[in-house]
Design an enzyme around this catalytic site. Structure first.
Site, mmCIF file in Angstrom:
data_model
loop_
_atom_site.group_PDB
_atom_site.id
_atom_site.type_symbol
_atom_site.label_atom_id
_atom_site.label_comp_id
_atom_site.label_asym_id
_atom_site.label_seq_id
_atom_site.Cartn_x
_atom_site.Cartn_y
_atom_site.Cartn_z
ATOM 1 N N GLY A 45 0.461 -0.666 -0.431
ATOM 2 C CA GLY A 45 0.323 -0.240 0.244
ATOM 3 C C GLY A 45 0.910 1.211 -0.138
ATOM 4 O O GLY A 45 2.348 1.346 0.766
ATOM 5 N N GLN A 50 2.923 10.524 1.054
ATOM 6 C CA GLN A 50 4.512 9.130 1.228
ATOM 7 C C GLN A 50 4.972 9.545 -0.304
ATOM 8 O O GLN A 50 6.476 9.320 -0.017
ATOM 9 C CB GLN A 50 3.801 8.304 1.633
ATOM 10 C CG GLN A 50 3.027 7.354 2.854
ATOM 11 C CD GLN A 50 3.317 5.601 1.811
ATOM 12 O OE1 GLN A 50 2.339 5.802 2.298
ATOM 13 N NE2 GLN A 50 4.706 5.218 3.074
ATOM 14 N N CYS A 94 5.923 0.042 7.314
ATOM 15 C CA CYS A 94 5.568 0.561 6.210
ATOM 16 C C CYS A 94 6.508 1.255 5.224
ATOM 17 O O CYS A 94 7.508 1.471 5.869
ATOM 18 C CB CYS A 94 5.129 2.128 7.095
ATOM 19 S SG CYS A 94 4.542 3.711 6.247
ATOM 20 N N LEU A 95 6.305 1.937 3.908
ATOM 21 C CA LEU A 95 7.670 1.954 3.940
ATOM 22 C C LEU A 95 7.838 3.773 3.660
ATOM 23 O O LEU A 95 9.641 3.575 3.360
ATOM 24 C CB LEU A 95 7.194 2.461 1.157
ATOM 25 C CG LEU A 95 6.525 0.612 1.646
ATOM 26 C CD1 LEU A 95 6.192 1.278 -0.299
ATOM 27 C CD2 LEU A 95 7.566 0.387 0.591
ATOM 28 N N HIS A 136 -4.256 1.020 7.908
ATOM 29 C CA HIS A 136 -3.194 2.261 7.496
ATOM 30 C C HIS A 136 -3.157 3.201 6.693
ATOM 31 O O HIS A 136 -2.139 3.928 6.904
ATOM 32 C CB HIS A 136 -2.297 1.118 7.366
ATOM 33 C CG HIS A 136 -0.841 1.353 7.488
ATOM 34 N ND1 HIS A 136 0.105 0.621 7.607
ATOM 35 C CD2 HIS A 136 -0.389 2.379 5.944
ATOM 36 C CE1 HIS A 136 1.604 1.368 7.621
ATOM 37 N NE2 HIS A 136 1.436 2.063 6.371
ATOM 38 N N GLU A 137 -3.608 2.673 5.347
ATOM 39 C CA GLU A 137 -3.160 3.228 4.437
ATOM 40 C C GLU A 137 -3.917 4.796 4.258
ATOM 41 O O GLU A 137 -3.755 6.497 4.685
ATOM 42 C CB GLU A 137 -3.641 3.201 2.932
ATOM 43 C CG GLU A 137 -2.143 2.110 2.579
ATOM 44 C CD GLU A 137 -1.223 2.099 2.550
ATOM 45 O OE1 GLU A 137 -0.901 3.295 2.764
ATOM 46 O OE2 GLU A 137 0.051 1.066 2.647
ATOM 47 N N HIS A 140 -2.576 7.494 7.226
ATOM 48 C CA HIS A 140 -1.834 8.218 6.158
ATOM 49 C C HIS A 140 -2.455 9.581 5.949
ATOM 50 O O HIS A 140 -1.831 10.937 5.521
ATOM 51 C CB HIS A 140 -1.186 7.459 4.981
ATOM 52 C CG HIS A 140 0.508 6.525 5.599
ATOM 53 N ND1 HIS A 140 1.249 7.275 6.042
ATOM 54 C CD2 HIS A 140 0.610 5.332 5.412
ATOM 55 C CE1 HIS A 140 2.405 6.403 6.366
ATOM 56 N NE2 HIS A 140 2.002 5.208 5.827
HETATM 57 NI NI NI Z 1 2.382 3.587 5.624
#
Ligand code: NI
Length: 172
Positions: A45, A50, A94-95, A136-137, A140
Site C-alpha cells: 500500500g 508518502q 511502512c514504506l 493503515h493507508e 496516512h
Molecule cells: Ni505506511
C-alpha cells in the site's frame, strides 16, 4: 514513473490531506505512478502524502501469493463507513519507515467507500490483511503512522533509528 518515497520523520507525513475535488488526468497519472512505486518497493500500500502530495489518494494491492492475480486498487477520497467490533493484530510496516515492524491491533473488518480511477463510487467490505492495509493507508491521509499506535518509548526508539538512517542516506 517511480516517485521518491518520503521517509519518517518528515512534517509532510504528519499533515491532514485535502479531499480530491475532481478527477483529472494528472491525478490518474499520480495514482499510476504510486502503484508503480509501491510494486517496485515492494509494498502492499502507498498513500499520496508518502510521495509528497497532500491529497486524499491511496493505492493498495494486498495479494501476496505469487500464483494469485494482482489486484491493484486506486482509491480517491477513501472513507471507512463502518468497522467491526472484532479486532485483529498484524505485524505492520511502512514504506516510509523501512525495516521497522510492530504489531498493531485494528478492527478486523472495515467497509470502505471511495471513488475509483473511472470516477465511480465504490463500496466494499475488506477483511484480514486487506482491512489492515486499507486502515493503515487511510491513516496516512490524516497524518497518522502505524508507530502512533505504539507505546511512546517504542515509537521514540523507531524514530531515533530512522533519524540515524536518514543521516546515513544523506551522506552517501
Ligand atoms: Ni505506511
Amino acid at each position: 514513473m517511480k516517485r521518491p518515497i518520503i521517509l519518517h520523520p518528515d512534517p509532510r507525513l504528519k499533515k491532514l490531506s485535502d479531499p480530491v475535488p475532481d478527477l483529472s488526468d494528472e491525478l490518474r497519472a499520480l495514482a499510476d505512478d504510486m502503484l508503480e512505486t509501491m510494486y517496485a518497493a515492494p509494498g502492499v500500500g502507498l498513500a499520496a502524502p508518502q510521495v509528497g502530495v497532500l491529497q486524499r489518494l491511496v493505492v493498495l494491492d494486498c495479494v501476496k501469493a505469487e500464483n494469485e492475480t494482482p489486484r491493484p486498487l486506486i482509491m480517491f477520497n477513501p472513507e471507512i463507513v463502518s468497522a467491526s467490533d472484532e479486532m485483529n493484530t498484524y505485524e505492520e510496516g511502512c514504506l516510509s519507515i523501512p525495516e521497522q515492524y510492530a504489531d498493531v491491533t485494528r478492527p478486523r473488518d472495515v467497509e470502505v467507500r471511495w471513488i475509483d480511477r473511472d470516477g465511480k463510487e465504490r463500496t466494499e467490505v475488506f477483511t484480514g490483511l486487506w482491512a489492515t492495509c486499507a486502515q493503515h493507508e487511510i491513516d496516512h491521509l490524516d497524518g497518522k503512522l502505524f508507530i502512533d499506535y505504539l507505546k511512546p518509548l517504542r515509537r521514540q526508539m523507531i524514530t531515533r533509528k530512522m533519524v540515524k538512517m536518514k543521516r546515513e542516506l544523506a551522506r552517501t
